[in-house]
Design a protein around this motif. Structure first.
Motif, PDB file in Angstrom:
ATOM      1  N   LEU A  26       0.756  -1.332   0.096  1.00  0.00           N
ATOM      2  CA  LEU A  26       0.003   0.020   0.058  1.00  0.00           C
ATOM      3  C   LEU A  26       0.984   1.291   0.028  1.00  0.00           C
ATOM      4  O   LEU A  26       0.566   2.116  -0.784  1.00  0.00           O
ATOM      5  N   ALA A  27       1.796   1.272   0.848  1.00  0.00           N
ATOM      6  CA  ALA A  27       2.805   2.521   0.943  1.00  0.00           C
ATOM      7  C   ALA A  27       3.582   2.666  -0.339  1.00  0.00           C
ATOM      8  O   ALA A  27       3.611   4.093  -1.012  1.00  0.00           O
ATOM      9  N   ASN A  28       3.904   1.705  -1.114  1.00  0.00           N
ATOM     10  CA  ASN A  28       4.536   1.784  -2.401  1.00  0.00           C
ATOM     11  C   ASN A  28       3.829   2.342  -3.604  1.00  0.00           C
ATOM     12  O   ASN A  28       3.930   3.363  -4.201  1.00  0.00           O
ATOM     13  N   ILE A  29       2.516   1.591  -3.444  1.00  0.00           N
ATOM     14  CA  ILE A  29       1.482   2.173  -4.690  1.00  0.00           C
ATOM     15  C   ILE A  29       1.017   3.525  -4.225  1.00  0.00           C
ATOM     16  O   ILE A  29       0.989   4.366  -5.412  1.00  0.00           O
ATOM     17  N   THR A  30       0.589   3.905  -3.256  1.00  0.00           N
ATOM     18  CA  THR A  30       0.196   5.183  -2.798  1.00  0.00           C
ATOM     19  C   THR A  30       0.996   6.332  -3.010  1.00  0.00           C
ATOM     20  O   THR A  30       0.703   7.393  -3.454  1.00  0.00           O
ATOM     21  N   ALA A  31       2.363   6.042  -2.788  1.00  0.00           N
ATOM     22  CA  ALA A  31       3.226   7.026  -2.994  1.00  0.00           C
ATOM     23  C   ALA A  31       3.433   7.336  -4.364  1.00  0.00           C
ATOM     24  O   ALA A  31       3.609   8.430  -4.925  1.00  0.00           O
ATOM     25  N   ARG A  32       3.472   6.446  -5.292  1.00  0.00           N
ATOM     26  CA  ARG A  32       3.567   6.425  -6.679  1.00  0.00           C
ATOM     27  C   ARG A  32       2.487   7.413  -7.248  1.00  0.00           C
ATOM     28  O   ARG A  32       2.445   8.370  -7.945  1.00  0.00           O
TER      29      ARG A  32
END
Length: 335
Positions: free
Chosen positions: A38-44
């Motif tokens: 979730l952190a990776n995708i939302t940051a992108r």
């Protein structure tokens, strides 16, 4: 009317906006230990959100300043709101198939899940952690849930495949839901944080809802040419189309306009013809008049709610720029 220089106030707000963006990125990075995907995708998604630098979505800061409070108290609200907007923008792109992340990786299911988290779960987690622990806490949750539901209702109405001719009143309701609700939410919470009473809060909520409509009207004018006007291609119910249809109805030309609107969704020449009709003085002059009336109403609301200050002047500047950007023809100005 005297021209008021808001350069310093504007520059300060831009600097605050940069801080908001940095803090939003940090908040998403903090998810990594427990929710790495979730952190990776939302940051992108946040990085690729071209709307994230909108100065107009920072309006809680001048509202709080105009009410005599420290504007930076609105910081957690602005961070939560920025992430919320990212989720909404991504959902909008998903419906149109334009999200860059989808084009790169064909992971629309993951993008949809992450954007849903941006709309509800993550903003509430940020507010619960960073906002002062007062009796307002349950109000923040209610505001964000309510605005999300209203925005969803407006978006669904916007893409409803109805063949009925849109009216100004019905489309105004759609705009107030999908675009007005988040501005109303942020304005209401900001006023509450500044100690506004119930009457003042209702006033700021009404202001925010109508300001969101004005911002949507400005966004409607973003297309550079009929060939790339997604509203015409998608048959979107815009206030401009509703206004033109009401005029055509009074002149007995509604059927031909409705037919041209259908053709414009797939035929570039029909789209060009429809654009020329919408930009004609018979339509654009009265449309611009309606926008100016919205601008004047918003200005009157602000005048009634707060005394003169640099913060109020900045709000008036936002209204003026939005109004000019929304108008057709020579009245239009770049944002």
């Amino acid at each position: 009317m005297a021209i008021i220089d808001v350069t310093r106030s504007y520059d300060r707000l831009v600097a605050i906006g940069d801080e908001v963006g940095n803090e939003a990125s940090k908040s998403l990075a903090q998810l990594d230990s427990d929710h790495p995907l979730l952190a990776n995708i939302t940051a992108r998604l946040l990085r690729e959100d071209s709307s994230q630098n909108s100065i107009f979505r920072l309006i809680p800061f001048p509202i709080m300043g105009a009410l005599g409070s420290d504007p930076k108290q609105a910081f957690p609200l602005a961070v939560a709101s920025r992430i919320w907007w990212t989720g909404v923008e991504v959902f909008d792109d998903l419906s149109d198939g334009h999200n860059k992340a989808i084009a790169d990786e064909n992971n629309s299911a993951q993008i949809a899940v992450a954007s849903a988290a941006c709309i509800v779960a993550i903003p509430l987690a940020i507010l619960n952690e960073k906002m002062p622990q007062t009796g307002l806490a349950t109000g923040w949750e209610r505001e964000f849930v309510s605005s999300s539901m209203s925005a969803a209702e407006g978006q669904l109405a916007d893409i409803n495949p109805s063949v009925d001719a849109p009216t100004w009143a019905t489309v105004m309701k759609i705009y107030a839901a999908k675009s007005g609700s988040p501005y109303a939410r942020d304005a209401a919470i900001a006023s509450r944080l500044a100690g506004a009473d119930d009457k003042q809060e209702r006033g700021w909520r009404a202001f925010g809802k109508l300001f969101g409509v004005l911002r949507q009207l400005a966004n409607d004018r973003a297309a550079e040419s009929p060939d790339v006007d997604e509203d015409l291609i998608n048959g979107t119910r815009t206030l401009l189309i509703a206004h033109a249809i009401e005029l055509a109805t009074s002149n007995g030309d509604m059927d031909s306009l409705m037919e041209l609107r259908i053709q414009a969704q797939s035929d570039p020449e029909a789209r060009k013809s429809l654009t020329e009709l919408l930009l004609a003085p018979t339509v654009s002059n009265s449309y611009n008049k309606r926008i100016k009336e919205i601008h004047q109403k918003l200005g009157s609301i602000v005048q009634d709610l707060v005394p003169n200050s640099d913060h109020r002047n900045l709000i008036h500047w936002m209204l003026s720029i939005s109004s000019r950007s929304a108008q057709l023809g020579d009245s239009r100005r770049s944002q």
